[in-house]
Design an enzyme around this catalytic site. Sequence first.
Site, short mmCIF file in Angstrom:
data_model
loop_
_atom_site.label_atom_id
_atom_site.label_comp_id
_atom_site.label_asym_id
_atom_site.label_seq_id
_atom_site.Cartn_x
_atom_site.Cartn_y
_atom_site.Cartn_z
N HIS A 99 -17.61 8.79 5.84
CA HIS A 99 -17.52 10.03 6.64
C HIS A 99 -16.06 10.39 6.91
O HIS A 99 -15.64 11.53 6.72
CB HIS A 99 -18.28 9.82 7.96
CG HIS A 99 -18.23 10.97 8.92
ND1 HIS A 99 -19.31 11.79 9.16
CD2 HIS A 99 -17.22 11.43 9.71
CE1 HIS A 99 -18.96 12.71 10.05
NE2 HIS A 99 -17.70 12.51 10.40
N GLU A 100 -15.27 9.40 7.32
CA GLU A 100 -13.86 9.66 7.65
C GLU A 100 -13.07 10.05 6.41
O GLU A 100 -12.27 10.98 6.44
CB GLU A 100 -13.23 8.46 8.35
CG GLU A 100 -13.84 8.10 9.71
CD GLU A 100 -13.99 9.30 10.64
OE1 GLU A 100 -13.16 10.22 10.57
OE2 GLU A 100 -14.96 9.32 11.42
N HIS A 153 -13.66 13.54 5.38
CA HIS A 153 -12.91 14.55 6.15
C HIS A 153 -11.59 14.85 5.45
O HIS A 153 -11.13 16.00 5.42
CB HIS A 153 -12.63 14.06 7.56
CG HIS A 153 -13.73 14.37 8.53
ND1 HIS A 153 -14.25 15.63 8.68
CD2 HIS A 153 -14.41 13.58 9.40
CE1 HIS A 153 -15.21 15.61 9.60
NE2 HIS A 153 -15.33 14.37 10.05
N TYR A 168 -12.23 23.49 11.88
CA TYR A 168 -13.01 22.49 12.63
C TYR A 168 -13.53 23.14 13.90
O TYR A 168 -13.19 22.72 15.01
CB TYR A 168 -12.12 21.28 12.91
CG TYR A 168 -12.89 20.01 13.17
CD1 TYR A 168 -13.73 19.48 12.20
CD2 TYR A 168 -12.76 19.33 14.37
CE1 TYR A 168 -14.43 18.31 12.43
CE2 TYR A 168 -13.46 18.16 14.61
CZ TYR A 168 -14.28 17.65 13.63
OH TYR A 168 -14.97 16.49 13.87
N GLU A 210 -18.35 18.84 9.41
CA GLU A 210 -18.98 17.60 9.87
C GLU A 210 -20.13 17.19 8.94
O GLU A 210 -20.29 16.02 8.60
CB GLU A 210 -19.53 17.80 11.28
CG GLU A 210 -18.56 17.36 12.35
CD GLU A 210 -18.10 15.94 12.13
OE1 GLU A 210 -18.93 15.06 11.90
OE2 GLU A 210 -16.89 15.69 12.17
N ASP A 232 -17.28 20.20 22.25
CA ASP A 232 -17.31 19.60 20.93
C ASP A 232 -16.86 20.60 19.85
O ASP A 232 -17.50 20.74 18.80
CB ASP A 232 -18.73 19.07 20.65
CG ASP A 232 -18.84 18.32 19.32
OD1 ASP A 232 -17.86 17.67 18.94
OD2 ASP A 232 -19.90 18.42 18.69
N HIS A 250 -20.43 18.52 16.05
CA HIS A 250 -21.26 17.32 15.82
C HIS A 250 -22.70 17.54 16.26
O HIS A 250 -23.51 16.63 16.21
CB HIS A 250 -20.69 16.12 16.58
CG HIS A 250 -19.35 15.67 16.11
ND1 HIS A 250 -18.17 16.14 16.65
CD2 HIS A 250 -18.99 14.79 15.13
CE1 HIS A 250 -17.15 15.57 16.03
NE2 HIS A 250 -17.61 14.75 15.11
ZN LIG Z 1 -16.57 13.76 11.52
#
Ligand SMILES: [Zn+2]
Lengths: 381, 111
Positions: free
Chosen positions: A176-177, A180, A191, A200, A273, A278
């Site tokens: 996931h990271e 990004h 974002y 996301e 958020d 998310h």
């Molecule tokens: Zn993320």
Amino acid sequence: MHGLPRHRHSIHCILPPYLARQIIQNGSPQQRARILRTLAIDNTFRAMRLMRSGMPRMARALIPGSMVVESQKQRTIYDMKNSEQFPGMVARIEGQGDTGDVAVNEAYTGLGATYDLYWEIFGRNSIDGNGMPLNAHVHYGTDYANAFWDGERMVFGDGDGEIFNRFTLAIDVIGHELAHGVTEYEGPLAYFLQAGALNESLSDVFGSLVKQRTLNQTAEQADWLIGAGLFTDEVEGKALRSMKEPGTAYDDDVLGKDPQPGHMRDFVRTWEDNGGVHINSGIPNRAFYLVATDLGGYAWERAGHIWYETLRDPRLKADSSFLSFARLTVIAAARLYGQGGEEEKAVRDAWNQVGVRISRAKAGEPIEAVGMPAEQQPVAH
Amino acid sequence: MRIELKREGGLAFFPGLSRPRGVDLGELPPDTAEAISRGVQEARFFEQPSTPGPASQRGADRTSYTVTIDDGGRRHSVQLVEPVEDPRLRALLELLKRAVKEHGGSAHAHQ
Ligand SMILES: [Zn+2]
């Protein structure tokens, strides 16, 4: 938003493809290596690689194997030793063996599996498509319960031990990271709001594909959870998110209840958020799950290619909505696997099921065809 | 002095962790209260801009904290995005996180 030019100049601007191919076939090894690396970011070769991995074996055989560039996996894992002062100490570099530190080893293995997914399946050489070294920093902070991408590197905390275990424990979170980073280099997705939720979701999609491929699971076999194992036994919950059933991942006294919607009618309007990035990512997450299970087999094969192509589509804008992203996935499915095929239908059906309607008339239309090579333009009606 | 801490962001959104939490310095053990008062001064909290640090747009899943301090008529909010570069602000944030975790209640309980 990332301050990098979207279209990098490379040798293919001045070197016609036929000449490049000749050098590959007849040039010295050094010339070959240099050309191949340059061409790794060339659109023509991108299309060829997609053909290699997404097309029948017969067609694949037509493309010479010499065009495959060697992998440039280059991992460095830093031990922050519970401080927040970067960069920390180098704990393991590419090619080094087990260090005895479980977080270091998990980060090393997870980055490797993520690099391999992008390289072996999508023909992408690292985060920037050009062999960018992968740097992960583990043991960040004290009792630090998060993992993030700071624009250059991946950072993982050890968890607080009360609610969260160490964040390297979940390979999909490592994926996931890193994803990004790919999204940031590739596309302009802000974002924030729906574009942020797409950002996301793309990280969840590719993170989940890393996990599924590591476990050799088909779409049916996969659990479609993000971050399973991160919660301690104290928590009532199985993971951070569920792509299959958004909103069901946890329901806990301390954490509250998983707020993710799986359908547009439950879309959450909030300024928290970053505008619910998310939260509302549950909707495109479920769309991907539906495509993958409808098509069956390994999710990285067709569903993954369609999503990856969509991410690379120059028509994806900083403020893209779910609807414009969905349209681009339909166009990508038609471009990769044929107009009106089962892939295009699966994609259209999936978005429909989460409440994103793509009208038949509009889906095939170019939304905007800026800088697209002629063969990639959608067929006009 | 009253302190409110609101957490946002991170790899996932947890409704239970993102509620603002507050604590009065008077409710804290004297050592902790003193450490926080000193931390607020050393970090020059009331002189900080509302979003200190580089205005970096890059990155994802970063956690951010909105710290609001009420002190005898003065009220100031600062949003800190991890990783917090300024070591004094970082130290203050650590103190506040711990105090709120151990002694804090819902931010609106005392209003
Ligand atoms: Zn993320």
